[in-house]
Design a protein around this motif. Structure first.
Motif, short mmCIF file in Angstrom:
data_model
loop_
_atom_site.label_atom_id
_atom_site.label_comp_id
_atom_site.label_asym_id
_atom_site.label_seq_id
_atom_site.Cartn_x
_atom_site.Cartn_y
_atom_site.Cartn_z
N HIS A 145 0.84 -1.19 0.00
CA HIS A 145 0.00 0.00 0.00
C HIS A 145 0.88 1.25 0.00
O HIS A 145 1.88 1.33 0.70
N TYR A 146 0.51 2.25 -0.76
CA TYR A 146 1.32 3.48 -0.89
C TYR A 146 0.86 4.52 0.13
O TYR A 146 -0.28 5.00 0.08
N TRP A 147 1.73 4.85 1.06
CA TRP A 147 1.45 5.90 2.04
C TRP A 147 2.14 7.19 1.61
O TRP A 147 3.29 7.18 1.19
N LYS A 148 1.46 8.30 1.75
CA LYS A 148 1.94 9.56 1.18
C LYS A 148 2.76 10.42 2.14
O LYS A 148 3.37 11.40 1.72
#
Length: 422
Positions: free
Chosen positions: A8-11
């Motif tokens: 999952h891509y966390w910003k």
């Protein structure tokens, strides 16, 4: 509940500016040095690294200061938020206190009460910053200016303090540093970390130089009046007619109460240049979003400033002079220390390490780490002041403990000497 998938891509990301700024943290560097302590050493730890004499009973604050705080707290009139910039009675009292040494009078409107001198620095740098701006800082100097300049995206340009001239500002070197994007220059007097005290003549030259560049001086005077050498303390504000001056001050050092966290900014600007250029307005906006100094400490300030007797200050200075002389003489007798200047004020001196006289030690951090490990004495490595292979020594501690610490340093240097010179 199921776990989050790793892909999952966390910003969010860490603030890289804070990571860089932390390299200039005295507390952080001391903590790193302390990791080398030998836990089996039963001797007292001797802290010659951090400027906090209040830990020692011989530097207890004035009784009038304690009484004033107790009275203010017990009155139950000081439990509300303080107004922006400070309680008016505190500001008025500070204006009177600072005006004693000036050729003109400050008003309460010229003074802002801050949560220690550190917040004063934060506010000033935030008020002065603009895109592409730079600031002139002393080398060596107090690292907080370096860290807070980075956080405020101010380019730092260092001017040298000349050790061979008693750590005076290299005025000729300033000529190559200042340009149309320079917003201020900082001086620290009495000096941290060097223990120097600028003469009136040298301060006058600094003011004339700043005027020619068209910039204000930020005068860090946290150690004001803590002088015990041939040079008396002269406030930079006396030259406010030449160039506008922001004075940063604190109750912490002269009254030995750093934990009370009360500082100030004073505008020494009889020509009202700061108002004309809307810097006063910027300071007000910065204070809008900052916490205030503790209300009951502010309420106690008039009594503290007006009723503390000279006896208290004389006693403090006598101890500091004894400590400073002892420190200088002891270090002068150890061959691996060079470039000593006898301290004139503050709580510190800087010494250079001569590695030709030492074996198995290669830099200032290694010196401090090994000293902590072998002798339970903490010094501050010079790299935090951008003075690699120097160390800062704090002498503002109990004289008996200082004597013990200096003896341990000599023992350490003898143990690591490269030749039989000690």
């Amino acid at each position: 509940m199921g776990s989050m998938k790793k892909e999952h891509y966390w910003k969010f990301r860490p603030n890289a500016d804070l990571e860089t700024a932390s390299t200039f943290s005295i507390k952080r560097v001391i903590d790193v040095v302390k990791t080398n302590l030998n836990q089996n050493d039963e001797r007292a730890l001797i802290p010659l690294s951090y400027g906090d004499p209040s830990a020692f009973s011989c530097f207890r604050t004035a009784q009038v200061a304690e009484d004033a705080v107790v009275e203010a707290l017990a009155s139950a009139k000081c439990n509300a938020y303080a107004p922006k910039g400070g309680i008016v009675q505190a500001r008025r009292s500070l204006a009177g206190y600072l005006s004693r040494n000036l050729p003109y009078k400050l008003s309460a409107d010229d003074v802002y009460v801050t949560l220690g001198a550190y917040q004063a620095i934060q506010v000033l740098l935030a008020a002065l910053r603009r895109p592409g701006a730079n600031i002139l800082l002393p080398k060596p100097g107090y690292p907080a200016y370096e860290a807070l300049s980075l956080v405020n995206h101010l380019e730092v340009r260092h001017f040298d303090l000349l050790q061979e001239q008693g750590w005076e500002v290299d005025l000729n070197g300033l000529e190559t540093l200042a340009d149309d994007k320079t917003v201020a220059m900082v001086i620290i007097n009495p000096g941290n970390p060097c223990g120097n005290v600028f003469t009136r003549d040298h301060l006058h030259k600094i003011a004339e130089t700043a005027r020619r560049f068209g910039i204000p001086v930020i005068a860090d005077e946290a150690y004001a009046h803590l002088t015990f050498g041939s040079n008396s303390f002269v406030p930079m504000g006396i030259f406010g007619m030449i160039t506008p001056v922001f004075t940063v001050g604190s109750l912490s050092k002269r009254w030995m109460v750093p934990g009370w966290r009360l500082g100030w900014i004073a505008r020494n600007d009889p020509n009202d240049i700061f108002s004309e250029h809307k810097i006063v307005e910027c300071i007000s906006r910065c204070l809008d979003s900052n916490a205030s100094a503790t209300t009951f400490i502010q309420a106690a300030l008039p009594q503290i400033l007006e009723k503390t007797t000279d006896d208290f200050f004389i006693k403090t200075l006598n101890i500091l002079k004894k400590d400073a002389d002892m420190c200088y003489e002891a270090l002068k007798g150890i061959p691996c220390f060079t470039c000593l200047e006898k301290p004139q004020g503050s709580l510190f001196l800087m010494v250079k390490l001569d590695f030709s006289k030492l074996k198995g030690i290669n830099d200032d951090m290694e010196f401090c780490s090994e000293l902590a490990k072998e002798e339970s004495v903490i010094l501050l490595p010079g790299y935090v002041f951008k003075m690699k292979n120097w160390v800062r020594v704090t002498f503002g501690i109990d004289p008996l403990l200082l004597e013990d610490g200096l003896a341990r340093i000599k023992t350490f240097c003898l143990r690591h000497t490269a030749t039989k010179v000690c």
